[in-house]
Every structure is written in structure tokens, then in C-alpha cells.
Design a protein around this motif. Structure first.
Motif, PDB file in Angstrom:
ATOM      1  N   PHE A 163       9.903  -0.414   4.995  1.00 13.25           N
ATOM      2  CA  PHE A 163      10.611   1.021   4.466  1.00 13.25           C
ATOM      3  C   PHE A 163      12.180   0.981   5.622  1.00 13.25           C
ATOM      4  CE2 PHE A 163      11.124   5.238   4.531  1.00 13.25           C
ATOM      5  CZ  PHE A 163      11.032   5.430   3.739  1.00 13.25           C
ATOM      6  N   THR A 164      13.116   1.332   4.277  1.00 13.50           N
ATOM      7  CA  THR A 164      14.265   1.373   4.453  1.00 13.50           C
ATOM      8  C   THR A 164      14.609   3.006   4.195  1.00 13.50           C
ATOM      9  OG1 THR A 164      15.472  -0.530   4.915  1.00 13.50           O
ATOM     10  CG2 THR A 164      16.356   1.370   4.967  1.00 13.50           C
ATOM     11  N   ALA A 165      14.337   4.304   5.206  1.00 16.41           N
ATOM     12  CA  ALA A 165      14.657   5.798   4.952  1.00 16.41           C
ATOM     13  C   ALA A 165      16.163   5.719   4.426  1.00 16.41           C
ATOM     14  CB  ALA A 165      14.813   6.400   6.234  1.00 16.41           C
ATOM     15  N   PRO A 166      15.922   6.712   3.056  1.00 21.06           N
ATOM     16  CA  PRO A 166      15.346   7.244   2.933  1.00 21.06           C
ATOM     17  C   PRO A 166      14.128   6.935   1.697  1.00 21.06           C
ATOM     18  CG  PRO A 166      16.968   8.112   1.766  1.00 21.06           C
ATOM     19  CD  PRO A 166      17.010   7.430   3.083  1.00 21.06           C
ATOM     20  N   ALA A 167      14.404   5.704   1.241  1.00 14.79           N
ATOM     21  CA  ALA A 167      13.395   5.952  -0.094  1.00 14.79           C
ATOM     22  C   ALA A 167      13.457   4.294  -0.620  1.00 14.79           C
ATOM     23  CB  ALA A 167      14.071   6.391  -1.511  1.00 14.79           C
ATOM     24  N   THR A 168      13.905   3.002  -0.069  1.00 13.14           N
ATOM     25  CA  THR A 168      13.263   2.233  -0.120  1.00 13.14           C
ATOM     26  C   THR A 168      12.245   1.030   0.479  1.00 13.14           C
ATOM     27  OG1 THR A 168      15.604   1.634  -0.181  1.00 13.14           O
ATOM     28  CG2 THR A 168      14.613  -0.178   0.014  1.00 13.14           C
ATOM     29  N   LYS A 169      11.291   0.525  -0.462  1.00 11.26           N
ATOM     30  CA  LYS A 169      10.392  -0.189  -0.406  1.00 11.26           C
ATOM     31  C   LYS A 169      10.591  -2.093  -0.038  1.00 11.26           C
ATOM     32  CE  LYS A 169       6.625   3.076   0.603  1.00 11.26           C
ATOM     33  NZ  LYS A 169       4.999   4.315  -0.051  1.00 11.26           N
ATOM     34  N   GLN A 170      10.613  -2.667   0.487  1.00  7.04           N
ATOM     35  CA  GLN A 170      10.392  -3.597   0.344  1.00  7.04           C
ATOM     36  C   GLN A 170       8.847  -4.379  -0.010  1.00  7.04           C
ATOM     37  OE1 GLN A 170      14.308  -4.960   2.350  1.00  7.04           O
ATOM     38  NE2 GLN A 170      15.103  -5.629   0.232  1.00  7.04           N
ATOM     39  N   PHE A 171       8.826  -5.846  -0.806  1.00  8.23           N
ATOM     40  CA  PHE A 171       7.174  -6.004  -0.410  1.00  8.23           C
ATOM     41  C   PHE A 171       7.372  -7.624  -0.114  1.00  8.23           C
ATOM     42  CE2 PHE A 171       6.601  -1.935  -3.044  1.00  8.23           C
ATOM     43  CZ  PHE A 171       5.403  -1.288  -1.783  1.00  8.23           C
ATOM     44  N   THR A 172       6.547  -8.299   0.235  1.00  3.82           N
ATOM     45  CA  THR A 172       6.445  -9.834   0.152  1.00  3.82           C
ATOM     46  C   THR A 172       4.909  -9.848   0.388  1.00  3.82           C
ATOM     47  OG1 THR A 172       8.479  -9.375   1.808  1.00  3.82           O
ATOM     48  CG2 THR A 172       7.331 -11.826   1.940  1.00  3.82           C
ATOM     49  N   ILE A 173       5.084 -10.915  -0.608  1.00  4.81           N
ATOM     50  CA  ILE A 173       3.551 -11.003  -0.579  1.00  4.81           C
ATOM     51  C   ILE A 173       2.925 -11.950   0.025  1.00  4.81           C
ATOM     52  CG2 ILE A 173       1.606 -12.601  -2.169  1.00  4.81           C
ATOM     53  CD1 ILE A 173       2.775 -10.987  -4.102  1.00  4.81           C
ATOM     54  N   LEU A 174       1.914 -12.075   1.522  1.00  9.08           N
ATOM     55  CA  LEU A 174       2.647 -13.179   2.481  1.00  9.08           C
ATOM     56  C   LEU A 174       0.744 -14.403   1.687  1.00  9.08           C
ATOM     57  CD1 LEU A 174       1.811 -11.334   5.358  1.00  9.08           C
ATOM     58  CD2 LEU A 174       3.961 -12.695   4.402  1.00  9.08           C
ATOM     59  N   SER A 175      -0.452 -13.878   1.243  1.00 18.63           N
ATOM     60  CA  SER A 175      -1.010 -14.229   0.682  1.00 18.63           C
ATOM     61  C   SER A 175      -1.832 -13.672  -0.330  1.00 18.63           C
ATOM     62  CB  SER A 175      -2.051 -14.485   1.829  1.00 18.63           C
ATOM     63  OG  SER A 175      -2.997 -13.794   2.228  1.00 18.63           O
ATOM     64  N   ALA A 176      -2.631 -14.619  -1.339  1.00 17.12           N
ATOM     65  CA  ALA A 176      -3.314 -13.801  -1.761  1.00 17.12           C
ATOM     66  C   ALA A 176      -4.433 -14.718  -2.710  1.00 17.12           C
ATOM     67  CB  ALA A 176      -2.563 -13.496  -3.894  1.00 17.12           C
ATOM     68  N   THR A 177      -5.713 -14.400  -2.849  1.00 14.30           N
ATOM     69  CA  THR A 177      -6.865 -14.941  -3.293  1.00 14.30           C
ATOM     70  C   THR A 177      -7.904 -14.062  -4.685  1.00 14.30           C
ATOM     71  OG1 THR A 177      -8.265 -14.200  -1.927  1.00 14.30           O
ATOM     72  CG2 THR A 177      -7.316 -15.917  -1.511  1.00 14.30           C
ATOM     73  N   GLY A 178      -8.216 -14.605  -5.373  1.00 16.81           N
ATOM     74  CA  GLY A 178      -9.135 -14.604  -6.382  1.00 16.81           C
ATOM     75  C   GLY A 178      -9.178 -14.089  -7.896  1.00 16.81           C
ATOM     76  N   ALA A 179      -9.297 -13.643  -8.640  1.00 16.49           N
ATOM     77  CA  ALA A 179      -8.978 -13.692 -10.269  1.00 16.49           C
ATOM     78  C   ALA A 179      -7.250 -13.530 -10.047  1.00 16.49           C
ATOM     79  CB  ALA A 179      -9.612 -12.556 -10.429  1.00 16.49           C
ATOM     80  N   GLN A 180      -6.738 -13.809 -10.525  1.00  9.74           N
ATOM     81  CA  GLN A 180      -5.383 -14.002 -10.907  1.00  9.74           C
ATOM     82  C   GLN A 180      -5.112 -12.095 -12.335  1.00  9.74           C
ATOM     83  OE1 GLN A 180      -2.829 -16.409  -9.282  1.00  9.74           O
ATOM     84  NE2 GLN A 180      -1.112 -14.156 -10.365  1.00  9.74           N
TER      85      GLN A 180
END
Length: 182
Positions: A22-39
Motif C-alpha cells: 500500500f502506498t498512501a494515499p490510495a494505491t494497493k498492489q497485489f502479488t499472488i504468492l501461492s494458490a490451491t483449490g478450485a480454479q
């Protein structure tokens, strides 16, 4: 994030571990590190949750959904002791229903007046697939700031399915902050 679902005809689970910056005031960046289960769950539920998080971080969404007297009607209903301390308990109702407002109960720490728990129902149904939903979010103090600790959302779905989305927030690293003036 973890989704568990169960019903008469099916049950399952999907999990995704995500890093957020999160970079103030309003930016969120996501990185998916792992995933399991139903696509299909990961693509529909998790992707939708991340998109909603990005939208909610925007200035307009923050202003429209902030817990203020401009946005909510609030009624003091008592006091309660939580791990975060003695709290004022408020019933809140949004003055304008939106995808980011809710009706429910809010616990406010009496020492620093920070919100430490929110329990409620979305003011607007987040999906045509959800017939009823509710959530609880607990907050934790890290340094001088409060951050989400855990959110649990439960929803009723068609065909007798019941789903629960749990978001367990992890480590917070504050790289720089300017304290508010008192």
C-alpha cells in the motif's frame, strides 16, 4: 484468503496467499504468492475481492464509506471489554447504501478512539449469487496505527450452499509515516 463452501451436493476449499503493498494515499498492489483449490473459486471470488480492495482504496470510495456522522447514523448501545481494551459499542446504519457501506455494530477503543471490530451486513448485496451475507473484521494496533487482523465473511448461495471467506492479514511493515497532529 481461504474460501470454504459446503452444501448438500458439494463441498470444497480454495486458498490464495497474497502480498499487498500500500502506498498512501490510495494505491494497493497485489502479488499472488501461492494458490490451491478450485480454479473457478480463485478466479471469481479471490479476483473479485482483490479488485474490490483496490477500488475501496480510492479517495472517493474512502470518503463515501468512512465511519463518520456524514455517512452513518450511529447509536451508542453500551460498553464491552475486548482484548484491545474497553470499547464503546455503536449500532451503525449507512445514510446511503453502497457497495462499501454496511449496517451493523462497531467497537471503538475508549483509549484512542480507534475502531477495533466491525460486525455487520453489506448495505448492498455484493453479488446476485449471494442471498444473505455477514462479516466480522477485527483490527490490531501496529505501532501508532490500526490495521485489519482478520475478516470472516459468511454467505448463503443458491442450491443450499454456504460459503465462508476468511482473510487472515499477515505481517505489516511500515516504511514511513507522519504522525497525525493532536
Amino acid at each position: 484468503m481461504t474460501v470454504t463452501y459446503q452444501g448438500a451436493l458439494s463441498q470444497g476449499e480454495a486458498t490464495e496467499t497474497v502480498a499487498m503493498t500500500f502506498t498512501a494515499p490510495a494505491t494497493k498492489q497485489f502479488t499472488i504468492l501461492s494458490a490451491t483449490g478450485a480454479q473457478i473459486i480463485r478466479d471469481s471470488v479471490f479476483q473479485r475481492a482483490l479488485t474490490a480492495e483496490q477500488t475501496a482504496a480510492g479517495a472517493a470510495a474512502q470518503k463515501a464509506s468512512a465511519l463518520t456522522l456524514e455517512n452513518y447514523t450511529m447509536v451508542l448501545v453500551g460498553r464491552e471489554q475486548l482484548p484491545a481494551g474497553t470499547c464503546l459499542v455503536l449500532d451503525v446504519t449507512p445514510k446511503v447504501a453502497s457497495e462499501f457501506t454496511y449496517a451493523g455494530r462497531v467497537w471503538v477503543n475508549m483509549t484512542d478512539y480507534a475502531v477495533v471490530r466491525i460486525q455487520g451486513k453489506p448495505a448492498v448485496n455484493p453479488s446476485p449469487w449471494i442471498t444473505e451475507g455477514e462479516f466480522t473484521t477485527d483490527f490490531q494496533k501496529v505501532g501508532d496505527f490500526y490495521f485489519p487482523l482478520k475478516t470472516v465473511s459468511s454467505s448463503n448461495l443458491p442450491l443450499g450452499l454456504r460459503a465462508q471467506l476468511t482473510i487472515q492479514y499477515g505481517s505489516y511493515h511500515i516504511l514511513g509515516a507522519t504522525p497525525l497532529r493532536k
